[in-house]
Every structure is written in C-alpha cells, then in structure tokens.
Scaffold this active site. Sequence first.
Site, mmCIF file in Angstrom:
data_model
loop_
_atom_site.group_PDB
_atom_site.id
_atom_site.type_symbol
_atom_site.label_atom_id
_atom_site.label_comp_id
_atom_site.label_asym_id
_atom_site.label_seq_id
_atom_site.Cartn_x
_atom_site.Cartn_y
_atom_site.Cartn_z
ATOM 1 N N ASP A 27 -3.277 28.016 14.090
ATOM 2 C CA ASP A 27 -3.794 29.463 13.352
ATOM 3 C C ASP A 27 -2.904 30.008 13.295
ATOM 4 O OD1 ASP A 27 -6.283 28.181 11.609
ATOM 5 O OD2 ASP A 27 -6.730 28.755 13.870
ATOM 6 N N ASP A 42 0.035 26.475 19.241
ATOM 7 C CA ASP A 42 -1.302 26.511 18.606
ATOM 8 C C ASP A 42 -1.505 25.609 17.535
ATOM 9 O OD1 ASP A 42 -3.217 28.518 17.997
ATOM 10 O OD2 ASP A 42 -1.718 30.171 17.302
ATOM 11 N N SER A 73 -8.308 27.659 19.302
ATOM 12 C CA SER A 73 -9.659 28.340 20.175
ATOM 13 C C SER A 73 -10.296 28.516 18.766
ATOM 14 C CB SER A 73 -9.259 29.509 20.001
ATOM 15 O OG SER A 73 -8.050 30.266 21.418
#
Length: 422
Positions: free
Chosen positions: A216, A214, A306
């Site tokens: 962030d 991921d 995302s």
Amino acid sequence: MTPVTYYVYRGGMPSPCQLPDSLAVVVAGTAGSGKSTLGRAIAERLRAPLVDLDSVTTPLLDALPSDALGGHWLTSPHALAIRAGRYAALRATAADALSTAGRVVVVAPFTAELAGGAEWEALRTALAPTEPHVVHVDGDPSVLASRRFSRGATRDAHRPDTPSVDPKIDVLSVDAELSTAQQLARVLPALGCRRPVDTDADIFTREFDAVLFDLDGTLVDSTASVVRSWRRFAEHFDVSMEALHANHGEPARTLVSLLLPAERHAEALAHVTDLEVTDAAGLHPIRGAAEFFASVPPQRRAIVTSGSVPIATARLAAAGYDRPAVFVTVDDVVNGKPNPEPFLLAAERLGVDPARCLVVEDAPAGIAAARAAGCAVLALTGTTAEEELTADLVVDGLDAVRVEVTGSGALRLAPTVVSLYR
C-alpha cells in the site's frame, strides 16, 4: 514544447521543475471537494497566478439585491445566464494571467467543461495555444456534503445538489480523501516538478540479491482507499481518527487493539476487512511501480504487507499485479511492522541474506522494520511527510529509478532520467 527550469520550495530547499514555457493548470471539482485549497497550494508551489471563480465573481454577485435577480443568484431564473457570465469572466481573467505571467492555475467546479463540448472548447480557446492540464478532485459524496455543512458558507444553502461528474476529457483524478500534501505529491510530478534524485547516494553502489516490496502506497495507490475505509470504521465504532493517522503502516489488528476493548476485536477486524476489500475496486499502480516491479526477476522479489490476505489480494488484483511466489502478509507473522519479522521471513523464503535485500517502502513503520532487519531502504513520497522517511534514498515515483542485473547476476539500483516532454 521547450522545457524551462523553475524552482519550487519544499521545507526551504529549492527543487527544480522542468516546466514548459507556458503552463495552465485547471483544478475542477464540486463544492466541498477541496479544489480551492489544492489550487492555491499548486499555485504557491509553481509561483503562478491563481484565478478562482469564487474570488473573481462571487463578491459582485453577493452584492446584488436578490429581488433584482428573482432570488439568490445560484437559484435565480437567470442562473444559466449568470453561469455563462461568471465563466466568461473567469476565462478572460485566466487568459490575461497566462499571457502576462506564462503560468496560471484556474479553479472552478467546471461541471459542464468536464463533460466536453462547447464549454470545454471555450476554456481551451481562452488558454490557447497552451493545452491545459486538468486536475479533477472528487470523493465520497457524504464527505463533500459534510464539508459544505461544516464551512457554513451562505451560498451553500442555495446550492442545488450536483452529482459528481464522470469526466469525458483527459484529467488527473485526485481523491478528496487525501490531504493537500498527498494530493500535491500526485499532481506536481505530473506537471514536471520532480523530487531530485541524489545520484551520489551510497545505495547506487550496492548490490542486492532480492527486492522486498511493501504494497500500500508503494505498489498500489491505495492511500485514499485506506483512509476512507478507516474513516468509515471510525464512524461505525465511534473512535478517533487521530490514532489511525499516527500509526499508518501498522497491521489492522494493532490499530484495533489500540482503539477498542478486546471483546470487540474480532468484530472490528471483520468489519474493516470487509470495508477495505469492497473499496479496493478501481485502484491503480503507483507512478512507475508496475514497470519497476516487473523489472525484478520473479524469483528475486517478494511483497511484504501489513494487510491481511483478503485485503492484499484484492488490491493486487485491482491494480493489475500478479501475486508473487513469496507473499508475506500480517497473517504469516506474530509481530508486524515496525518489527523486522515480516522482512526477515520474506528473505528466508527467498533464500537470501536480509543484508543483501532492498526494501521499497512508504511508511515510517515499514522503514523501521526494514532497517531493523538489516535491509537497505528505498522510500516513496506520497503518503508520509518527506522528513519522516529516514531511508537510504527517497524518490517521488519508481520511474525515477530502475533495477539492473549485473554481469554476475546481482541486482543494482540506478537513477533514471525522467522526461515529461518527449
């Protein structure tokens, strides 16, 4: 300096802290920054005496008649002398606490001290021979002003506007936009309070073909930037921040769809993208993340975020990462996290079985997506409450673990011995 093991309590369970035999923590920040709240939280975790400038001096000054001082003590003609006296009392009290308890947390604006010079040397001398750890809390001036207005403290009506200070001494910078728990997650490891690594976890016995990261809160410490951008978004569109907090880790388009009517989605997405790209400047890697990321062979790693391409690219560049060959953003998938599609797509592009992938995440939505994809999950604290991180292993920094390449070419996770006192 000799490390001493103390125990702090998180959720009723003790965690070891390798602290030096003498420790002074200085928490600085302008009015409204939340420095007192953070200072108290640090003191509670370390079980250290708390010495706050306001507690030490303000009751006495408030009790003095203003006509004796020529006005409120903050704006009195004698304000400089009063400041000198306040800080002298603070230093003396802190020195007593340190000499008797071995630890102390000292809280004040410390505006002059942050600039270095005589005031800083006076504080260092008072806390000698211990070299203080300085935590500087700062944030958006409009947010700090709003907090001062909301708390309604009488002294704030007399307080002159004081711009944020660019410290000239070594500090640990903490963003006022973060919650106290998120701030603690950044401060405590720097002081030697590390979350114990479960060295018996099954994840250390497994072999992997790739690591999916991921972005962030995992590679880039962008939590405050995200919160700030979405707060500004919420203010602009007059929507609640509660839904934003409850859906951390999900794509912006999902959040926008929950908050605004369909006819405003395109406008809202463009607005929040501009906010987040602009705010990306100055972001830094998460503790140990740059080294951990670099240790994974380039052809066996991917970033799965995302965020959109513009946002993710801006944050990667700001934190000094090279963009990997496999870079899955929300623009590449139909269904974002917590759906497994982003991680399944990353595994497919790398040409590996998702069941032989290790995912590194910080948010429940990402963890759910990774588990649904069949991946093992390494979770990082710092964004979400630890009890929400239902991963195979939870660590407080990627310097707590490392990646090794086995003789057969597989990747394995191994615990790292972290020493702050070398």
